[in-house]
Design a protein around this motif. Structure first.
Motif, mmCIF file in Angstrom:
data_model
loop_
_atom_site.group_PDB
_atom_site.id
_atom_site.type_symbol
_atom_site.label_atom_id
_atom_site.label_comp_id
_atom_site.label_asym_id
_atom_site.label_seq_id
_atom_site.Cartn_x
_atom_site.Cartn_y
_atom_site.Cartn_z
ATOM 1 N N ILE A 161 0.557 -1.744 0.309
ATOM 2 C CA ILE A 161 -0.382 0.598 -0.830
ATOM 3 C C ILE A 161 0.989 1.060 0.382
ATOM 4 N N ALA A 162 1.958 1.347 0.815
ATOM 5 C CA ALA A 162 2.267 2.539 0.988
ATOM 6 C C ALA A 162 3.518 2.756 -0.151
ATOM 7 N N GLN A 163 4.349 1.454 -1.144
ATOM 8 C CA GLN A 163 4.638 1.457 -2.215
ATOM 9 C C GLN A 163 3.962 2.576 -3.414
ATOM 10 N N LYS A 164 2.643 1.866 -3.578
ATOM 11 C CA LYS A 164 1.912 1.879 -4.349
ATOM 12 C C LYS A 164 1.431 3.268 -3.846
ATOM 13 N N GLY A 165 1.572 3.868 -2.576
ATOM 14 C CA GLY A 165 0.771 5.550 -2.401
ATOM 15 C C GLY A 165 2.222 5.920 -2.532
ATOM 16 N N ARG A 166 3.562 5.612 -3.209
ATOM 17 C CA ARG A 166 5.144 6.731 -2.700
ATOM 18 C C ARG A 166 4.798 6.754 -1.778
#
Length: 326
Positions: A161-166
């Motif tokens: 979730i964090a990586q996809k949300g930058r």
């Protein structure tokens, strides 16, 4: 005359919705003005003769959402249709997609998102598009280090979730439930763990699901509890768990000794939050959904239409009972 108008409204609806006629064409067929045709169609819908069903997997049930908000006092509700669904797995997938869509559309975008873990949260992480946000940090709000090899998705979910949300992920390096209260206190007093928990308490929004009080619970699958443990909790009134904490129908913790061995934010943090999003679906979770919504653990609910209708009906009965006893 009233019966004649009713029959005309049905005929107009048949021509409009089933025969794809325009209102002008219907007027010519029935020898009515276009204005009269429009009024008949509106009346047919108001009288319940017309039922429109959108069957796209990402379709929402807006009238039910409105009733759910009004009946249960929610800030927002997202309800997906189960029309044409083949099995509970597909329903869960639709609800997870709706939760991902809701997160993506959130304004203002939360700078820090606190999340729980489990099958539903993991599926939400898969449905989120790469770039769904531009700088959202994610922090785990309860321990999720698995004791088995089967359900170790907590860290993966947060990181995805964090990586996809930058953004960055802050992981809580602890099991969800420990054997001794002293061990839990020692772990939470550790500087690294304490920093993650402080970060979690300061989150702008929370995203969590709820588990049923049966052997299918992810807490059983992860090795924290046995099926017998859960059966004992049910005898004490448990209807399900939220962030690893088993609650009864009123939203109260049912086993304080177990609660004192559970690592993560207390339920009061969810109740005090400005934005607390619960994602709950399926008949097996109706009881815990009622407890979550009824006790103020969420401000927003993402669910399926069957669960939503159950919540609305139950709340309506409760309100009638309260009026009757007043």
């Amino acid at each position: 005359m009233i019966e004649s108008d009713e029959l005309l409204s049905i005929r107009a609806a048949e021509l409009y919705y089933e025969d794809d006629k325009t209102q002008d064409e219907i007027g010519s067929i029935l020898r009515l003005t276009r204005w009269k045709v429009g009024r008949l169609l509106a009346q047919a819908k108001a009288d319940g003769f017309i039922r429109i069903e959108i069957v796209h997997p990402r379709a929402r049930r807006l009238p039910i959402e409105r009733r759910l908000r009004e009946t249960c006092g929610l800030a927002d509700a997202i309800v997906v249709s189960t029309a044409g669904v083949d099995g509970e797995d597909e329903v869960q997938s639709r609800v997870a997609q709706a939760a991902a869509d809701y997160l993506t559309a959130l304004r203002p975008v939360p700078r820090t998102l606190g999340i729980s873990w489990g099958r539903t949260l993991h599926e939400i992480s898969l449905h989120l598009e790469d770039g769904w946000a531009a700088g959202v940090d994610v922090v785990q709000i309860n321990g999720g280090v698995s004791l088995t090899r089967r359900a170790g998705t907590a860290a993966t979910t947060a990181v995805t979730i964090a990586q996809k949300g930058r953004g960055q992920a802050a992981l809580l390096p602890s099991p969800a439930i420990l054997e001794h209260r002293e061990t839990k206190r020692a772990i939470e007093s550790d500087r690294a763990v304490g920093a993650v928990l402080a970060h979690a308490r300061a989150a702008d929004a929370y995203l969590f699901s709820a588990g049923p009080a049966d052997e299918s619970s992810v807490l059983v699958d992860s090795g924290y509890l046995t099926a017998d443990d859960v059966a004992g909790l049910v005898r004490r009134g448990a209807v399900g768990d939220v962030v690893g904490r088993y609650i009864d129908a009123t939203g109260a913790v049912v086993d304080h000794e177990l609660d004192e061995r559970t690592v993560g934010l207390p339920l009061e943090s969810l109740r005090a939050a400005t934005l607390s999003i619960a994602v709950i679906t399926g008949a097996a979770k109706h009881a815990v959904a009622r407890a979550v919504v009824g006790s103020g653990l969420c401000t927003v609910l993402v669910t399926d239409d069957g669960t939503a209708e159950n919540l609305i009906t139950t709340q309506a009965r409760t309100s009638e009972g309260q009026r009757g006893s007043a």
